[in-house]
Scaffold this active site. Structure first.
Site, mmCIF file in Angstrom:
data_model
loop_
_atom_site.group_PDB
_atom_site.id
_atom_site.type_symbol
_atom_site.label_atom_id
_atom_site.label_comp_id
_atom_site.label_asym_id
_atom_site.label_seq_id
_atom_site.Cartn_x
_atom_site.Cartn_y
_atom_site.Cartn_z
ATOM 1 N N GLN A 152 7.575 4.172 10.591
ATOM 2 C CA GLN A 152 7.269 4.557 11.971
ATOM 3 C C GLN A 152 6.006 3.855 12.462
ATOM 4 O OE1 GLN A 152 6.778 8.843 12.879
ATOM 5 N NE2 GLN A 152 5.406 8.116 14.511
ATOM 6 N N GLY A 201 1.962 3.083 2.243
ATOM 7 C CA GLY A 201 2.999 3.090 3.281
ATOM 8 C C GLY A 201 4.280 2.456 2.753
ATOM 9 N N HIS A 202 4.143 1.259 2.167
ATOM 10 C CA HIS A 202 5.310 0.585 1.586
ATOM 11 C C HIS A 202 5.912 1.424 0.456
ATOM 12 C CE1 HIS A 202 2.773 -3.003 2.912
ATOM 13 N NE2 HIS A 202 3.895 -3.197 3.577
ATOM 14 N N GLN A 212 7.540 -14.980 12.421
ATOM 15 C CA GLN A 212 7.085 -13.849 13.228
ATOM 16 C C GLN A 212 5.588 -13.911 13.539
ATOM 17 O OE1 GLN A 212 8.357 -10.967 10.078
ATOM 18 N NE2 GLN A 212 6.539 -9.823 10.711
ATOM 19 N N HIS A 270 0.865 -1.189 0.000
ATOM 20 C CA HIS A 270 0.000 0.000 0.000
ATOM 21 C C HIS A 270 0.895 1.230 0.000
ATOM 22 C CE1 HIS A 270 1.109 0.110 4.201
ATOM 23 N NE2 HIS A 270 0.588 -1.095 4.391
HETATM 24 P P1 AMP Z 1 4.937 -5.110 6.499
HETATM 25 O O1 AMP Z 1 4.735 -5.473 5.058
HETATM 26 O O2 AMP Z 1 3.681 -4.901 7.262
HETATM 27 O O3 AMP Z 1 5.928 -6.028 7.200
HETATM 28 O O4 AMP Z 1 5.634 -3.683 6.480
HETATM 29 C C1 AMP Z 1 6.823 -3.466 5.781
HETATM 30 C C2 AMP Z 1 7.351 -2.102 6.150
HETATM 31 O O5 AMP Z 1 6.387 -1.113 5.786
HETATM 32 C C3 AMP Z 1 7.618 -1.946 7.655
HETATM 33 O O6 AMP Z 1 8.816 -1.218 7.841
HETATM 34 C C4 AMP Z 1 6.417 -1.154 8.101
HETATM 35 O O7 AMP Z 1 6.656 -0.368 9.270
HETATM 36 C C5 AMP Z 1 6.167 -0.265 6.900
HETATM 37 N N1 AMP Z 1 4.800 0.250 6.907
HETATM 38 C C6 AMP Z 1 3.655 -0.458 7.044
HETATM 39 N N2 AMP Z 1 2.583 0.366 7.060
HETATM 40 C C7 AMP Z 1 3.072 1.621 6.944
HETATM 41 C C8 AMP Z 1 2.469 2.921 6.898
HETATM 42 N N3 AMP Z 1 1.146 3.094 6.992
HETATM 43 N N4 AMP Z 1 3.279 3.995 6.751
HETATM 44 C C9 AMP Z 1 4.629 3.855 6.673
HETATM 45 N N5 AMP Z 1 5.252 2.649 6.702
HETATM 46 C C10 AMP Z 1 4.487 1.560 6.847
#
Ligand code: AMP
Length: 282
Positions: free
Chosen positions: A148, A36-37, A61, A34
């Site tokens: 964050q 964020g990524h 995990q 999304h």
């Molecule tokens: P994940 O795929 O959930 O393991 O997340 C991968 C990376 O994306 C991790 O460093 C998360 O902290 C980051 N991440 C997930 N959601 C967000 C968001 N809404 N804003 C910024 N970074 C994010």
């Protein structure tokens, strides 16, 4: 953009990038990408010559009763998004590639992992630090980018990198939110419309908490106000809401100039977390 599934292919790719003098930014993810990524990929692009993204739903995990099986894995959409965002290499390993049978080694940060997410999800951070260490050894990046959004996770990873002298810089990027404040998360896809609405209580607790903190309310009372806001939301069960020190993640007993509020709840069967950094020095 190259997409590879084996560790050897990543090593070859990274080796040839590095002999050309290219710096490498690395973005580890579990996919279901999304904004964020994508913002992490953007940050990595800005400060490095090449960007490597990994997409791996890391089984170590997840707890035994967590959502490993139902975690979304939209592979072709994810690859498309990586390409659009400007990644040059995507590492998309299988579980067997990352954990050949007989793996017996784990990396564990103590102390920082004992509270909050670590207390609610025993073994979670051990899985995170183990897979991130493996990925760092495979990708050999100059910098790695974390959100964050998972505040405790980036704190734990920074601690691991310091403690084990890993030659990589950890960069933390701001949380990306939907227009109404809900932090973007791959797990938001599990939420019904009503649940999504109820989940907004995390953001509203953080806003209310910040206002109280800026009005000089003691940290422990700010925590209580946030707890009441979340616990009072129908359909939501509170997990924690606390004001902590940004480095130690310990609850604050004396007034501080910079603090972090960490909040977590369960909405139906979905866990949501969020946080905010508050500073009086701005
Ligand atoms: P994940 O795929 O959930 O393991 O997340 C991968 C990376 O994306 C991790 O460093 C998360 O902290 C980051 N991440 C997930 N959601 C967000 C968001 N809404 N804003 C910024 N970074 C994010």
């Amino acid at each position: 953009m190259d997409v590879v599934e084996s560790i050897g292919q990543v090593r070859n790719w990274v080796h040839s990038a590095r002999v050309q003098g290219h710096s490498i930014g690395f973005v580890p993810t579990m996919g279901a990408l999304h904004e964020g990524h994508l913002s992490l990929i953007e940050h990595a692009r800005r400060n490095n010559d090449a960007v490597v993204v990994s997409i791996f739903v890391n089984p170590t995990q997840f707890g035994p009763h967590e959502d490993l099986e139902r975690y979304p894995r939209p592979k072709s959409r994810d690859l498309q998004l990586c390409k659009q965002a400007g990644a040059q290499l995507v590492f998309y390993p299988s579980v067997d590639e990352m954990y050949p049978s007989g793996s017996q080694t784990f990396v564990e940060v103590q102390g920082l992992t004992a509270s909050w997410e670590g207390a609610i999800r025993p073994g979670h951070f051990r899985g995170v630090t183990t897979v991130v260490t493996k990925l760092f050894q495979i990708v050999l990046a100059n910098r790695a980018y974390f959100g964050q959004k998972d505040y405790q996770q980036q704190a734990v990873i920074k601690k691991m990198v310091r403690d084990l002298d890993m030659p990589i810089e950890i960069v933390t990027c701001p949380t990306i939110r939907d227009a109404d404040g809900l932090a973007k998360s791959s797990r938001n896809a599990y939420l019904s419309t009503e649940e999504r609405q109820a989940g907004l209580c995390l953001f509203s607790a953080l806003q209310l908490g910040e206002q109280a903190w800026r009005n000089q309310l003691p940290e422990q009372q700010v925590s209580l106000q946030m707890q009441e806001r979340i616990a009072g939301q129908p359909g939501v069960s509170l997990e924690y809401a606390v004001v902590v020190h940004p480095d130690t993640l310990q609850e604050i007993l004396e007034p501080q100039k910079i603090v972090v509020a960490l909040v977590a709840c369960r909405v139906g069967t979905t866990r949501l977390i969020d946080n905010a950094i508050w500073s009086k020095t701005e």
